[in-house]
Design a protein around this motif. Structure first.
Motif, PDB file in Angstrom:
ATOM      1  N   LEU A 103       1.000  -1.027   0.030  1.00 17.18           N
ATOM      2  CA  LEU A 103      -0.077   0.125  -0.133  1.00 17.18           C
ATOM      3  C   LEU A 103       0.623   1.488   0.109  1.00 17.18           C
ATOM      4  O   LEU A 103       0.805   2.220  -0.465  1.00 17.18           O
ATOM      5  CB  LEU A 103      -0.864  -0.094   1.400  1.00 17.18           C
ATOM      6  CG  LEU A 103      -1.871  -1.209   1.946  1.00 17.18           C
ATOM      7  CD1 LEU A 103      -2.901  -1.235   2.609  1.00 17.18           C
ATOM      8  CD2 LEU A 103      -3.289  -0.745   0.384  1.00 17.18           C
ATOM      9  N   SER A 104       2.572   1.160   0.314  1.00 19.41           N
ATOM     10  CA  SER A 104       3.356   2.381   0.417  1.00 19.41           C
ATOM     11  C   SER A 104       3.595   2.815  -0.503  1.00 19.41           C
ATOM     12  O   SER A 104       4.514   3.249  -0.598  1.00 19.41           O
ATOM     13  CB  SER A 104       3.874   2.316   2.052  1.00 19.41           C
ATOM     14  OG  SER A 104       4.712   0.607   1.629  1.00 19.41           O
ATOM     15  N   GLY A 105       3.667   1.830  -1.679  1.00 22.45           N
ATOM     16  CA  GLY A 105       4.282   2.055  -2.789  1.00 22.45           C
ATOM     17  C   GLY A 105       5.324   1.395  -2.704  1.00 22.45           C
ATOM     18  O   GLY A 105       6.716   1.548  -3.375  1.00 22.45           O
ATOM     19  N   ARG A 106       5.888   0.446  -2.188  1.00 25.09           N
ATOM     20  CA  ARG A 106       7.164  -0.420  -1.514  1.00 25.09           C
ATOM     21  C   ARG A 106       8.240   0.339  -1.196  1.00 25.09           C
ATOM     22  O   ARG A 106       8.978  -0.409  -1.638  1.00 25.09           O
ATOM     23  CB  ARG A 106       7.558  -1.586  -3.186  1.00 25.09           C
ATOM     24  CG  ARG A 106       6.914  -2.091  -4.268  1.00 25.09           C
ATOM     25  CD  ARG A 106       5.712  -3.218  -3.917  1.00 25.09           C
ATOM     26  NE  ARG A 106       6.643  -4.169  -2.851  1.00 25.09           N
ATOM     27  CZ  ARG A 106       6.182  -5.505  -2.646  1.00 25.09           C
ATOM     28  NH1 ARG A 106       4.715  -5.147  -1.973  1.00 25.09           N
ATOM     29  NH2 ARG A 106       7.014  -6.125  -2.243  1.00 25.09           N
ATOM     30  N   LEU A 107       7.857   0.954  -0.188  1.00 22.20           N
ATOM     31  CA  LEU A 107       8.493   1.147   0.178  1.00 22.20           C
ATOM     32  C   LEU A 107       8.905   0.629   1.697  1.00 22.20           C
ATOM     33  O   LEU A 107       8.725  -0.765   2.004  1.00 22.20           O
ATOM     34  CB  LEU A 107       8.176   2.564   1.485  1.00 22.20           C
ATOM     35  CG  LEU A 107       7.982   3.847   0.702  1.00 22.20           C
ATOM     36  CD1 LEU A 107       7.358   5.293   1.469  1.00 22.20           C
ATOM     37  CD2 LEU A 107       9.321   4.651   0.462  1.00 22.20           C
ATOM     38  N   PRO A 108      10.221   1.139   2.607  1.00 24.27           N
ATOM     39  CA  PRO A 108      10.545  -0.348   3.790  1.00 24.27           C
ATOM     40  C   PRO A 108      10.008  -0.414   4.638  1.00 24.27           C
ATOM     41  O   PRO A 108       9.857   1.361   5.236  1.00 24.27           O
ATOM     42  CB  PRO A 108      12.130   0.553   4.219  1.00 24.27           C
ATOM     43  CG  PRO A 108      12.788   1.147   3.042  1.00 24.27           C
ATOM     44  CD  PRO A 108      11.422   1.122   1.985  1.00 24.27           C
TER      45      PRO A 108
END
Length: 319
Positions: A103-108
């Motif tokens: 959901l976060s755009g593949r952020l860590p």
């Protein structure tokens, strides 16, 4: 992490799911919150998380976000990215990290338990700031905690290190819902303080209020049964704090949560009783103090975890 970059933080508990965008100084710039549908199925709970994240990703500041931190009711398993909160039955081994990453755009994404999150907050901005070795506790509906060792947050392999509420301090004590016996939580949590007072004959006032806050008020007024219930809770906390200090040489124990709001009714017997347990030379100077970060501790701690997972905080924060 540059001054313009941000992290997203999620604080997930049985009552609410909170989110925020946080800068490198710990300032909360954007907030979002939903009630936790704790008795619903797992997908319904996740939809509440999606709504909170949706508000955050919809912010004009989202493009500056570089990582996501999650502080969740536990147990959690950071090594697998899963959560199994006792108070959210629909989540058992739930793959929360993968869902949030998508959901976060593949952020860590960094996952820690809620007790560890509050510890991170207190070490960054609260009562444990400047201490290299600390235990931070939440004494509320349950009892949780976390550790700072050698100047760094110590979440452990799964993100649960410092979960002091389930140390046994009474070998023949009552069974605990965790499966153990005589746990700190079974004695010192808010509901158990109130339960014990009622069992020992404490009578609530005309309003019928039987909450821990009402027991604390009665104790402040000198009610002997209410005082005895807090004394017993303080003894359990003191024993567990002393055991932890003997094991890992903490310098300070910070206590937050709803029960800590009782103030001297809790802290006076706690400090007194601690002297009976913390007898070794290297733990005798242990400081016990109330927490400072308040209701935003979970969000601030989750942000600290995200910042510490490969970014740099400003001076005074755990690396």
């Amino acid at each position: 992490m540059t001054q313009n970059e941000l992290v997203a933080a999620l604080d997930i508990g049985g009552t609410k799911i909170a989110g925020a965008l946080v800068d490198s100084a710990g300032r909360i710039l954007v907030r979002a919150q939903r009630p936790t549908p704790a008795r619903e199925d797992g997908d319904t709970v996740m939809r509440a998380v999606e709504q909170v994240l949706g508000e955050l990703t919809g912010s004009s500041l989202w493009s500056r976000v570089r990582a996501v931190g999650i502080g969740s009711a536990g147990p959690v398993d950071a090594s697998r990215g899963t959560v199994s909160p006792v108070n959210i039955p629909g989540w058992r081994g739930y793959p929360l990290v993968d869902r949030v990453r998508g959901l976060s755009g593949r952020l860590p994404v960094e996952l820690i338990g809620d007790g560890v999150a509050i510890t991170a907050a207190e070490h960054w901005q609260g009562a444990a700031q400047g201490y290299d070795n600390a235990l931070c506790m939440v004494v509320s509906t349950g009892v949780g905690g976390g550790l700072v060792l050698g100047g760094k947050l110590h979440p452990g392999p799964t993100g649960n290190a410092g979960h002091i509420g389930h140390i046994s301090v009474d070998l023949d004590g009552d069974p605990c819902p965790c499966g153990g016996r005589g746990c700190v939580e079974r004695i010192a949590s808010g509901p158990n303080i109130a339960r014990r007072a009622l069992e020992q004959g404490w009578q609530p006032g005309p309003d019928g209020d039987t909450t821990t806050a009402a027991v604390a008020a009665a104790a402040r007024a000198g009610d002997p049964v209410a005082l005895a219930s807090f004394e017993r809770a303080a003894q359990a906390l003191a024993a567990s704090i002393a055991a932890t200090a003997s094991l890992v040489e903490i310098e300070i124990a910070v206590i937050g949560g709803g029960v800590a709001k009782a103030g001297d009714v809790l802290f006076t017997p706690l400090r007194r009783t601690l002297r009976d347990y913390a007898t070794l030379s290297f733990v005798q100077n242990l400081t016990v103090t109330p927490a400072m970060t308040g209701t935003d501790a979970g969000l601030v701690g989750a942000a600290a975890a995200a910042l510490g997972s490969g970014t740099r905080m400003k001076a005074g924060a755990p690396a």
